[in-house]
Design a protein around this motif. Structure first.
Motif, mmCIF file in Angstrom:
data_model
loop_
_atom_site.group_PDB
_atom_site.id
_atom_site.type_symbol
_atom_site.label_atom_id
_atom_site.label_comp_id
_atom_site.label_asym_id
_atom_site.label_seq_id
_atom_site.Cartn_x
_atom_site.Cartn_y
_atom_site.Cartn_z
ATOM 1 N N SER A 2 43.493 9.810 54.095
ATOM 2 C CA SER A 2 44.330 10.785 53.391
ATOM 3 C C SER A 2 45.364 11.374 54.334
ATOM 4 O O SER A 2 45.197 11.380 55.559
ATOM 5 C CB SER A 2 43.471 11.904 52.803
ATOM 6 N N ILE A 3 46.413 11.891 53.736
ATOM 7 C CA ILE A 3 47.483 12.481 54.535
ATOM 8 C C ILE A 3 46.983 13.688 55.324
ATOM 9 O O ILE A 3 47.340 13.872 56.486
ATOM 10 C CB ILE A 3 48.696 12.823 53.654
ATOM 11 N N TRP A 79 49.816 7.297 59.414
ATOM 12 C CA TRP A 79 49.673 7.589 57.989
ATOM 13 C C TRP A 79 50.669 6.770 57.163
ATOM 14 O O TRP A 79 50.305 6.166 56.143
ATOM 15 C CB TRP A 79 49.883 9.087 57.691
ATOM 16 N N PHE A 80 51.922 6.722 57.578
ATOM 17 C CA PHE A 80 52.976 6.075 56.801
ATOM 18 C C PHE A 80 52.694 4.582 56.622
ATOM 19 O O PHE A 80 52.761 4.057 55.507
ATOM 20 C CB PHE A 80 54.333 6.302 57.479
ATOM 21 N N ASP A 82 49.823 3.061 56.858
ATOM 22 C CA ASP A 82 48.644 2.939 55.996
ATOM 23 C C ASP A 82 49.012 3.175 54.534
ATOM 24 O O ASP A 82 48.583 2.438 53.646
ATOM 25 C CB ASP A 82 47.566 3.941 56.440
ATOM 26 N N SER A 83 49.817 4.185 54.270
ATOM 27 C CA SER A 83 50.212 4.492 52.898
ATOM 28 C C SER A 83 51.058 3.366 52.303
ATOM 29 O O SER A 83 50.868 2.973 51.149
ATOM 30 C CB SER A 83 50.980 5.819 52.852
ATOM 31 N N ARG A 86 48.692 0.650 51.370
ATOM 32 C CA ARG A 86 47.887 0.979 50.181
ATOM 33 C C ARG A 86 48.685 0.838 48.892
ATOM 34 O O ARG A 86 48.136 0.503 47.845
ATOM 35 C CB ARG A 86 47.336 2.405 50.282
ATOM 36 N N HIS A 87 49.984 1.104 48.951
ATOM 37 C CA HIS A 87 50.809 1.068 47.741
ATOM 38 C C HIS A 87 51.549 -0.259 47.561
ATOM 39 O O HIS A 87 52.318 -0.408 46.609
ATOM 40 C CB HIS A 87 51.813 2.226 47.760
ATOM 41 N N SER A 98 56.080 5.732 46.637
ATOM 42 C CA SER A 98 54.720 6.270 46.474
ATOM 43 C C SER A 98 54.248 6.965 47.749
ATOM 44 O O SER A 98 53.613 8.018 47.691
ATOM 45 C CB SER A 98 53.753 5.153 46.096
ATOM 46 N N ALA A 99 54.562 6.379 48.898
ATOM 47 C CA ALA A 99 54.167 6.999 50.173
ATOM 48 C C ALA A 99 54.850 8.353 50.348
ATOM 49 O O ALA A 99 54.206 9.349 50.693
ATOM 50 C CB ALA A 99 54.512 6.071 51.338
ATOM 51 N N GLU A 102 53.332 11.033 48.214
ATOM 52 C CA GLU A 102 52.089 11.552 48.823
ATOM 53 C C GLU A 102 52.397 12.669 49.809
ATOM 54 O O GLU A 102 51.747 13.707 49.826
ATOM 55 C CB GLU A 102 51.384 10.439 49.614
ATOM 56 N N TRP A 103 53.385 12.406 50.662
ATOM 57 C CA TRP A 103 53.724 13.355 51.723
ATOM 58 C C TRP A 103 54.359 14.629 51.159
ATOM 59 O O TRP A 103 53.960 15.739 51.504
ATOM 60 C CB TRP A 103 54.655 12.663 52.709
#
Length: 196
Positions: A2-3, A79-80, A82-83, A86-87, A98-99, A102-103
């Motif tokens: 998670s962020i 994080w970026f 990984d995000s 994931r998307h 989408s990333a 999230e942020w």
């Protein structure tokens, strides 16, 4: 991941060695309250160290600022990437949109630490510009990896990076991510359809 776990992890600060305690405290304060607004005395008090200990690890506030930005860069890029991964399977929306959503919708969002840093102290600490340039180049490289091969892949990634920064600033002053994310999605769709 998670962020919040990545960018603003829960850390038992008092249990850390002195250098990490100082850096963890500065990381939280500089991002939430601003670099200029956060004095060394506040960092020292909240980290629970003496001035002598502080200056043994960080000879100046500038050294601490650069350490903070380096740590922010590492965490944000982890994080970026990984995000984006994931998307990647979402066919309806580019992963970068989408990333970014999230942020921008995270409770801890206070803008881009690098844009904020350049605006606050870039004139006084030129190394902040160099760190920001590297951070943004790494961000664009990560975006580029999500794009289909094509002649304009690099230019499209650079344009999406600029659009991402614009969405961040828009979300900061609007204090609402919705219109920033919609605009970024529109820009991303236009860029990607023009590139096919």
């Amino acid at each position: 991941m998670s962020i919040a776990e990545t960018l603003d992890p829960l850390i038992d600060v008092p249990a850390l060695p002195a250098r990490e305690r100082i850096l963890a405290t500065a990381y939280r304060l500089f991002y939430r309250e601003g670099i200029r607004a956060t004095g060394i005395d506040k960092v020292i008090a909240e980290a629970g160290v003496t001035k002598v200990t502080f200056y043994r690890h960080f000879p100046s506030k500038d050294a601490l600022i650069l350490a903070y930005l380096e740590l922010r860069h590492q965490r944000w890029m982890d994080w970026f990437v990984d995000s984006l991964d994931r998307h990647a399977g979402n066919r309806r929306r580019p992963p970068v949109v989408s990333a970014v959503e999230e942020w921008l919708t995270a409770d801890s969002f206070r803008g881009c630490a690098f844009i904020n840093g350049v605006n606050e102290i870039g004139a006084d600490l030129p190394e902040v510009h160099a760190m920001t340039t590297r951070h943004k180049a790494d961000m664009v490289t990560a975006i580029k990896e999500t794009l289909p091969p094509g002649a304009n892949r690099t230019r499209t990634a650079q344009a999406l990076g600029v659009a991402l920064d614009g969405a961040v600033v828009h979300a900061q002053y609007q204090r609402n991510a919705t219109s920033a994310v919609k605009a970024l999605a529109t820009i991303a769709s236009a860029l990607l359809s023009a590139d096919t």
